[in-house]
Design a protein around this motif. Structure first.
Motif, PDB file in Angstrom:
ATOM      1  N   ASP A  55       0.816  -1.219   0.000  1.00 32.90           N
ATOM      2  CA  ASP A  55       0.000   0.000   0.000  1.00 32.90           C
ATOM      3  C   ASP A  55       0.851   1.271   0.000  1.00 32.90           C
ATOM      4  O   ASP A  55       0.429   2.298  -0.529  1.00 32.90           O
ATOM      5  N   ASN A  56       2.025   1.240   0.614  1.00 31.03           N
ATOM      6  CA  ASN A  56       2.807   2.455   0.833  1.00 31.03           C
ATOM      7  C   ASN A  56       4.051   2.596  -0.042  1.00 31.03           C
ATOM      8  O   ASN A  56       4.695   3.636  -0.014  1.00 31.03           O
ATOM      9  N   ARG A  57       4.410   1.586  -0.789  1.00 32.46           N
ATOM     10  CA  ARG A  57       5.648   1.621  -1.581  1.00 32.46           C
ATOM     11  C   ARG A  57       5.638   2.774  -2.593  1.00 32.46           C
ATOM     12  O   ARG A  57       6.615   3.512  -2.717  1.00 32.46           O
ATOM     13  N   ASP A  58       4.522   2.944  -3.292  1.00 29.48           N
ATOM     14  CA  ASP A  58       4.455   4.017  -4.295  1.00 29.48           C
ATOM     15  C   ASP A  58       4.558   5.399  -3.648  1.00 29.48           C
ATOM     16  O   ASP A  58       5.200   6.299  -4.197  1.00 29.48           O
ATOM     17  N   LYS A  59       3.948   5.577  -2.496  1.00 31.58           N
ATOM     18  CA  LYS A  59       4.011   6.866  -1.811  1.00 31.58           C
ATOM     19  C   LYS A  59       5.447   7.191  -1.395  1.00 31.58           C
ATOM     20  O   LYS A  59       5.899   8.331  -1.530  1.00 31.58           O
ATOM     21  N   VAL A  60       6.176   6.189  -0.907  1.00 29.64           N
ATOM     22  CA  VAL A  60       7.573   6.411  -0.508  1.00 29.64           C
ATOM     23  C   VAL A  60       8.404   6.803  -1.727  1.00 29.64           C
ATOM     24  O   VAL A  60       9.243   7.706  -1.656  1.00 29.64           O
ATOM     25  N   ARG A  61       8.143   6.162  -2.860  1.00 29.02           N
ATOM     26  CA  ARG A  61       8.886   6.502  -4.078  1.00 29.02           C
ATOM     27  C   ARG A  61       8.561   7.918  -4.557  1.00 29.02           C
ATOM     28  O   ARG A  61       9.429   8.617  -5.058  1.00 29.02           O
ATOM     29  N   GLU A  62       7.287   8.313  -4.435  1.00 31.55           N
ATOM     30  CA  GLU A  62       6.897   9.669  -4.838  1.00 31.55           C
ATOM     31  C   GLU A  62       7.557  10.717  -3.943  1.00 31.55           C
ATOM     32  O   GLU A  62       8.014  11.751  -4.428  1.00 31.55           O
ATOM     33  N   ASP A  63       7.584  10.451  -2.656  1.00 30.05           N
ATOM     34  CA  ASP A  63       8.159  11.407  -1.707  1.00 30.05           C
ATOM     35  C   ASP A  63       9.679  11.500  -1.829  1.00 30.05           C
ATOM     36  O   ASP A  63      10.272  12.513  -1.463  1.00 30.05           O
ATOM     37  N   ASN A  64      10.315  10.447  -2.316  1.00 34.49           N
ATOM     38  CA  ASN A  64      11.778  10.399  -2.434  1.00 34.49           C
ATOM     39  C   ASN A  64      12.185   9.947  -3.830  1.00 34.49           C
ATOM     40  O   ASN A  64      12.569   8.790  -4.028  1.00 34.49           O
ATOM     41  N   PRO A  65      12.098  10.829  -4.823  1.00 34.60           N
ATOM     42  CA  PRO A  65      12.455  10.416  -6.185  1.00 34.60           C
ATOM     43  C   PRO A  65      13.937  10.043  -6.287  1.00 34.60           C
ATOM     44  O   PRO A  65      14.788  10.633  -5.630  1.00 34.60           O
ATOM     45  N   GLY A  66      14.226   9.022  -7.068  1.00 34.38           N
ATOM     46  CA  GLY A  66      15.605   8.592  -7.269  1.00 34.38           C
ATOM     47  C   GLY A  66      16.137   7.709  -6.151  1.00 34.38           C
ATOM     48  O   GLY A  66      17.322   7.396  -6.112  1.00 34.38           O
ATOM     49  N   ILE A  67      15.276   7.283  -5.248  1.00 37.43           N
ATOM     50  CA  ILE A  67      15.701   6.449  -4.122  1.00 37.43           C
ATOM     51  C   ILE A  67      15.961   5.015  -4.615  1.00 37.43           C
ATOM     52  O   ILE A  67      15.301   4.539  -5.534  1.00 37.43           O
ATOM     53  N   SER A  68      16.939   4.341  -4.019  1.00 37.23           N
ATOM     54  CA  SER A  68      17.273   2.983  -4.455  1.00 37.23           C
ATOM     55  C   SER A  68      16.277   1.988  -3.874  1.00 37.23           C
ATOM     56  O   SER A  68      15.554   2.269  -2.920  1.00 37.23           O
ATOM     57  N   PHE A  69      16.291   0.798  -4.433  1.00 32.17           N
ATOM     58  CA  PHE A  69      15.383  -0.266  -4.011  1.00 32.17           C
ATOM     59  C   PHE A  69      15.583  -0.586  -2.524  1.00 32.17           C
ATOM     60  O   PHE A  69      14.623  -0.717  -1.758  1.00 32.17           O
ATOM     61  N   GLY A  70      16.822  -0.714  -2.110  1.00 38.15           N
ATOM     62  CA  GLY A  70      17.125  -1.028  -0.720  1.00 38.15           C
ATOM     63  C   GLY A  70      16.674   0.053   0.233  1.00 38.15           C
ATOM     64  O   GLY A  70      16.195  -0.227   1.339  1.00 38.15           O
ATOM     65  N   GLN A  71      16.831   1.307  -0.176  1.00 37.75           N
ATOM     66  CA  GLN A  71      16.411   2.423   0.671  1.00 37.75           C
ATOM     67  C   GLN A  71      14.891   2.451   0.832  1.00 37.75           C
ATOM     68  O   GLN A  71      14.389   2.813   1.899  1.00 37.75           O
ATOM     69  N   VAL A  72      14.161   2.070  -0.226  1.00 40.72           N
ATOM     70  CA  VAL A  72      12.700   2.008  -0.119  1.00 40.72           C
ATOM     71  C   VAL A  72      12.323   1.002   0.965  1.00 40.72           C
ATOM     72  O   VAL A  72      11.477   1.271   1.819  1.00 40.72           O
ATOM     73  N   GLY A  73      12.968  -0.156   0.952  1.00 39.98           N
ATOM     74  CA  GLY A  73      12.687  -1.181   1.956  1.00 39.98           C
ATOM     75  C   GLY A  73      13.001  -0.715   3.363  1.00 39.98           C
ATOM     76  O   GLY A  73      12.243  -0.972   4.303  1.00 39.98           O
ATOM     77  N   LYS A  74      14.112  -0.002   3.522  1.00 42.84           N
ATOM     78  CA  LYS A  74      14.476   0.513   4.844  1.00 42.84           C
ATOM     79  C   LYS A  74      13.447   1.516   5.346  1.00 42.84           C
ATOM     80  O   LYS A  74      13.049   1.491   6.514  1.00 42.84           O
ATOM     81  N   MET A  75      13.015   2.406   4.458  1.00 43.04           N
ATOM     82  CA  MET A  75      12.038   3.417   4.873  1.00 43.04           C
ATOM     83  C   MET A  75      10.702   2.770   5.226  1.00 43.04           C
ATOM     84  O   MET A  75      10.043   3.171   6.196  1.00 43.04           O
ATOM     85  N   LEU A  76      10.302   1.758   4.450  1.00 39.03           N
ATOM     86  CA  LEU A  76       9.050   1.065   4.755  1.00 39.03           C
ATOM     87  C   LEU A  76       9.145   0.356   6.108  1.00 39.03           C
ATOM     88  O   LEU A  76       8.197   0.374   6.891  1.00 39.03           O
ATOM     89  N   GLY A  77      10.292  -0.241   6.385  1.00 45.39           N
ATOM     90  CA  GLY A  77      10.487  -0.907   7.667  1.00 45.39           C
ATOM     91  C   GLY A  77      10.412   0.058   8.824  1.00 45.39           C
ATOM     92  O   GLY A  77       9.811  -0.239   9.874  1.00 45.39           O
ATOM     93  N   GLU A  78      11.011   1.230   8.654  1.00 49.05           N
ATOM     94  CA  GLU A  78      10.960   2.244   9.711  1.00 49.05           C
ATOM     95  C   GLU A  78       9.527   2.720   9.947  1.00 49.05           C
ATOM     96  O   GLU A  78       9.095   2.891  11.085  1.00 49.05           O
ATOM     97  N   LYS A  79       8.788   2.933   8.847  1.00 44.60           N
ATOM     98  CA  LYS A  79       7.403   3.374   8.991  1.00 44.60           C
ATOM     99  C   LYS A  79       6.563   2.292   9.667  1.00 44.60           C
ATOM    100  O   LYS A  79       5.699   2.598  10.482  1.00 44.60           O
TER     101      LYS A  79
END
Length: 104
Positions: A39-63
């Protein structure tokens, strides 16, 4: 005095003791975290353009860790529903497999 060249024996390929997975077997149920991440992966990518795949996972885990029990509840309910679906499909799959074994 030069060393003699020795040839190595070609090793036979090892047989793995695992049997092939049946492609018709039911898929496992998703966890509450996976429903949240989907549900939140696309929102994280929109908020942080150019973010790497691993960083998306880290941010989702923190949230996910920051969510309260009240906010996690809908995802826990989805996970419980999906687990029930998997158990029902698995029971039907196993029953169908038992019938085939008896008929052959």
């Amino acid at each position: 005095m030069p060393k003699e060249k020795t040839t190595r024996k070609a090793k036979a390929p090892r047989e793995t003791g695992r049997k092939k997975k049946d492609p018709n077997a039911p898929k496992r149920g998703l966890s509450a975290y996976m429903f949240f991440a989907n549900d939140n992966r696309d929102k994280v990518r929109e908020d942080n353009p150019g973010i790497s795949f691993g960083q998306v996972g880290k941010m989702l885990g923190e949230k996910w860790k920051a969510l309260s029990e009240k906010d996690r509840k809908p995802y826990d309910e989805k996970a419980a529903t999906d687990k029930k679906r998997y158990e029902d499909e698995k029971a039907a799959y196993n029953a169908a497999g038992d019938e085939e074994e008896e008929s052959s």
